[in-house]
Design a protein around this motif. Structure first.
Motif, PDB file in Angstrom:
ATOM      1  N   TYR A  29     -13.785  -2.443  -2.990  1.00 51.10           N
ATOM      2  CA  TYR A  29     -13.389  -1.210  -2.308  1.00 51.10           C
ATOM      3  C   TYR A  29     -12.058  -0.685  -2.834  1.00 51.10           C
ATOM      4  N   ARG A  30     -11.016  -1.509  -2.779  1.00 46.31           N
ATOM      5  CA  ARG A  30      -9.686  -1.046  -3.206  1.00 46.31           C
ATOM      6  C   ARG A  30      -8.912  -2.231  -3.756  1.00 46.31           C
ATOM      7  N   PHE A  34       0.827  -1.209   0.000  1.00 42.23           N
ATOM      8  CA  PHE A  34       0.000   0.000   0.000  1.00 42.23           C
ATOM      9  C   PHE A  34       0.862   1.260   0.000  1.00 42.23           C
ATOM     10  N   CYS A  93      -4.460   8.354   0.150  1.00 41.83           N
ATOM     11  CA  CYS A  93      -5.133   7.089  -0.158  1.00 41.83           C
ATOM     12  C   CYS A  93      -4.674   5.990   0.801  1.00 41.83           C
ATOM     13  N   THR A 100      -7.088   3.815   3.107  1.00 44.21           N
ATOM     14  CA  THR A 100      -7.132   2.390   2.792  1.00 44.21           C
ATOM     15  C   THR A 100      -6.699   1.526   3.963  1.00 44.21           C
ATOM     16  N   ASN A 158      -9.101   5.798  -7.112  1.00 44.84           N
ATOM     17  CA  ASN A 158      -9.131   4.622  -7.984  1.00 44.84           C
ATOM     18  C   ASN A 158      -9.715   4.891  -9.366  1.00 44.84           C
TER      19      ASN A 158
END
Length: 142
Positions: free
Chosen positions: A71-72, A18, A26, A30, A112
């Motif tokens: 979501y991610r 990440f 982000c 996240t 995103n």
């Protein structure tokens, strides 16, 4: 390459992934959502592994209306454009289908928006994109 559920031993690798591929803003959003999803329903967090190395992760959630959300997604730079994202999306879709969600949506925010073509490449269209003017969040669905 294979996709499997997240294991607690993956946490450090995922945090590093990440921090490598997400902007600072982000990353903060996240990592918080990631932790919350792990406490609510860790089965909706999948990782991709290549040669025993974490190549990517996808986080999903299911809301109170029984709708599944991507979501991610994050893929390490050295593994991008090699089908990792598609495999993660397909793996999570199977989880949603097993859970009999009423609809599958892709959450969209400023972070995103650039990767929407990956979702489009596996068949999702603008009708599947859920754009929010608020921060994306993990909800306690079912």
């Amino acid at each position: 390459m294979f996709v499997r559920p997240f294991h607690l031993s993956d946490y450090a690798s995922i945090a590093n992934l990440f921090s490598e591929v997400l902007s600072e803003a982000c990353y903060e959003e996240t990592i918080e959502a990631f932790a919350k999803q792990l406490t609510l329903d860790a089965e909706l967090v999948l990782v991709s592994v290549v040669n025993e190395e974490i190549a990517g992760i996808i986080i999903g959630t299911i809301d109170q209306r029984n709708q599944g959300y991507y979501y991610r997604i994050a893929v390490a730079p050295q593994f991008q454009r090699k089908g990792i994202g598609r495999a993660l999306i397909t793996g999570l879709k199977q989880k949603f289908i097993q859970r009999k969600v009423s609809k599958i949506l892709v959450t969209v925010d400023v972070h995103n928006e650039p990767i929407l073509p990956v979702y489009e490449a596996v068949g999702y269209t603008d009708n599947n994109f859920s754009r929010s003017f608020r921060h994306l969040r993990i909800v306690n669905g079912r």
